[in-house]
Design an enzyme around this catalytic site. Sequence first.
Site, PDB file in Angstrom:
ATOM      1  N   CYS A   1      -0.256  -4.917  -8.328  1.00 60.63           N
ATOM      2  CA  CYS A   1      -0.195  -5.854  -7.208  1.00 60.63           C
ATOM      3  C   CYS A   1      -1.441  -5.586  -6.382  1.00 60.63           C
ATOM      4  O   CYS A   1      -2.541  -5.716  -6.896  1.00 60.63           O
ATOM      5  CB  CYS A   1       1.104  -5.696  -6.420  1.00 60.63           C
ATOM      6  SG  CYS A   1       1.572  -3.994  -6.033  1.00 60.63           S
ATOM      7  N   SER A   2      -1.291  -5.163  -5.135  1.00 55.79           N
ATOM      8  CA  SER A   2      -2.463  -4.802  -4.345  1.00 55.79           C
ATOM      9  C   SER A   2      -2.632  -3.285  -4.308  1.00 55.79           C
ATOM     10  O   SER A   2      -3.625  -2.746  -4.769  1.00 55.79           O
ATOM     11  CB  SER A   2      -2.348  -5.360  -2.921  1.00 55.79           C
ATOM     12  OG  SER A   2      -3.520  -5.094  -2.183  1.00 55.79           O
ATOM     13  N   ALA A   3      -1.621  -2.584  -3.786  1.00 56.75           N
ATOM     14  CA  ALA A   3      -1.671  -1.122  -3.789  1.00 56.75           C
ATOM     15  C   ALA A   3      -1.141  -0.531  -5.083  1.00 56.75           C
ATOM     16  O   ALA A   3      -1.403   0.620  -5.398  1.00 56.75           O
ATOM     17  CB  ALA A   3      -0.872  -0.571  -2.609  1.00 56.75           C
TER      18      ALA A   3
ATOM     19  N   GLN B   1       8.466  -0.189  -2.679  1.00 56.44           N
ATOM     20  CA  GLN B   1       7.852   0.174  -1.408  1.00 56.44           C
ATOM     21  C   GLN B   1       8.765   0.076  -0.198  1.00 56.44           C
ATOM     22  O   GLN B   1       8.637   0.859   0.738  1.00 56.44           O
ATOM     23  CB  GLN B   1       6.627  -0.716  -1.196  1.00 56.44           C
ATOM     24  CG  GLN B   1       5.808  -0.389   0.015  1.00 56.44           C
ATOM     25  CD  GLN B   1       4.561  -1.229   0.071  1.00 56.44           C
ATOM     26  OE1 GLN B   1       4.404  -2.173  -0.703  1.00 56.44           O
ATOM     27  NE2 GLN B   1       3.662  -0.907   0.966  1.00 56.44           N
TER      28      GLN B   1
ATOM     29  N   GLY C   1       4.488  -1.312  -4.593  1.00 65.29           N
ATOM     30  CA  GLY C   1       5.638  -2.081  -4.121  1.00 65.29           C
ATOM     31  C   GLY C   1       6.147  -3.079  -5.138  1.00 65.29           C
ATOM     32  O   GLY C   1       7.125  -2.850  -5.851  1.00 65.29           O
ATOM     33  N   ARG C   2       5.479  -4.223  -5.204  1.00 68.43           N
ATOM     34  CA  ARG C   2       5.869  -5.246  -6.169  1.00 68.43           C
ATOM     35  C   ARG C   2       5.734  -4.720  -7.601  1.00 68.43           C
ATOM     36  O   ARG C   2       6.546  -5.046  -8.470  1.00 68.43           O
ATOM     37  CB  ARG C   2       4.987  -6.484  -5.965  1.00 68.43           C
ATOM     38  CG  ARG C   2       5.281  -7.206  -4.671  1.00 68.43           C
ATOM     39  CD  ARG C   2       4.274  -8.299  -4.345  1.00 68.43           C
ATOM     40  NE  ARG C   2       3.057  -7.759  -3.757  1.00 68.43           N
ATOM     41  CZ  ARG C   2       2.074  -8.524  -3.257  1.00 68.43           C
ATOM     42  NH1 ARG C   2       2.185  -9.847  -3.310  1.00 68.43           N
ATOM     43  NH2 ARG C   2       1.006  -7.975  -2.720  1.00 68.43           N
TER      44      ARG C   2
ATOM     45  N   ASP D   1       3.541 -10.067  -0.203  1.00 64.93           N
ATOM     46  CA  ASP D   1       3.340  -8.630  -0.035  1.00 64.93           C
ATOM     47  C   ASP D   1       4.423  -8.037   0.855  1.00 64.93           C
ATOM     48  O   ASP D   1       4.800  -8.627   1.867  1.00 64.93           O
ATOM     49  CB  ASP D   1       1.966  -8.369   0.582  1.00 64.93           C
ATOM     50  CG  ASP D   1       1.588  -6.899   0.572  1.00 64.93           C
ATOM     51  OD1 ASP D   1       2.156  -6.154  -0.246  1.00 64.93           O
ATOM     52  OD2 ASP D   1       0.720  -6.512   1.365  1.00 64.93           O
TER      53      ASP D   1
END
Length: 440
Positions: free
Chosen positions: A371-373, A415, A376-377, A336
């Site tokens: 990804c998570s949010a 991100q 970013g990735r 992350d």
Amino acid sequence: MTGAVTMCFLSLSLSLCPPRGTGCFLSSTSTWASSYPWRYGSGLWSSGTVSREVGDRRQSVSRQPSFTLSEWTDAQEDLLDLEPVPQTPVFDMGTDTRTEGDAATLTVTPVGLQERRGSNVSLTLDMCTPGCTEPYGYGAQLSPRDQSAQEYLRQGTHILTPAMLHTRAMDDQSLQAEFYETPMNFVDPKEYNYPGLVRKNRYKTILPNTHSRVILQSQDEEDFLTTYINANYLKGYDDEERAYIATQGPTVNTVGDFWRMVWQERCPIIVMITNLEEKNEKCAEYWPEDTVTHEGIEIAVVTVTQEDDYSLRVFTLKCGEEERSLRQYWYTSWPDQKTPDKAPPLLELVQEVERAREEAPPSSGPTIVHCSAGIGRTGCFIATSVLCKQLRTEGVVDILRTTCQLRLDRGGMIQTCEQYQFVHHVLSLYEKQLSHTAEE
């Protein structure tokens, strides 16, 4: 600092959050316009990496602020109070005072600080950290600064030939300047002032831009919560509409919504670029070991294949009498807020997903990436996919233009500055692979 005049180098591109306190040294609202014409950065910023984490709290994308205008100003009092674990991390934009007139020596000092409320200069750069309760905007109407940011994102461009790309990929200083100048385009949380919506978002202030958000079909269209999912449609290469859906990693509360979206949008592929936990939960395990039913959709695992850097699951989805196939690529070698240790595995995954997309039925919808949010990735993967196609087709790439387009559709895509640099490195490697193949 008593009796001394400290020269503070301030970034006043606070498009995400209004200044707090009084007497802030702000320029006019033409901040973004001052960086026109749209071009790559001025190279004023050091190549040091900006701090990404404070304690165990997840840093939001605005940890890498959009620097568009800098000023010298005199500050004759302590501006900030140091705290080991700040509640609202901010940056100390200090200067190297050894060369007062040489802007090229300016540095960005990575520190976690707590703003003093009532200070005459507000340096808060991040109102988007999960858990933060203060909004960063003052209503839905765009300010002149926000309008200029939107204009930048619509027109920003920097076309790179292969030779320029290879040189640019090694120029960390210029890439930092370009990254910082590009607006993040976050959503004002006030645009989503609906009771109960908080349980639908993994991070309180990472929200879908309204014009491109995915709207779930519902029997009760008047109930906003039943139509909401934190996801956006994104354009692909050559402005292909709805080529991708970027979304957050499903939470326990949104697994059903996620599968509703997969079915509704006829998505043939899911690309997952996060572990389930990285210090804390990043994504719920939304798929079954064998079979499960969500929202009337039966999800059954057909095969699981483990590759070096990712696993591939093939599912059968069934709703009513209709049955479809779905592939999930789970890439686990990407931490992350950071970048993978090696670029080739990411390129291989991008190309594998492209091949799978070409083999999908013509009626298939967007490729889901999360990804998570979901910024970013996710942004790096989608940008790399789009730019690889551009490089093959046109022989040039425009990484800035692609980043701007992604952020128009979902704020904060790509991100961190480190990720922005990584995209350049990946494209440089890919161009070398293409050239080597052509020579053979």
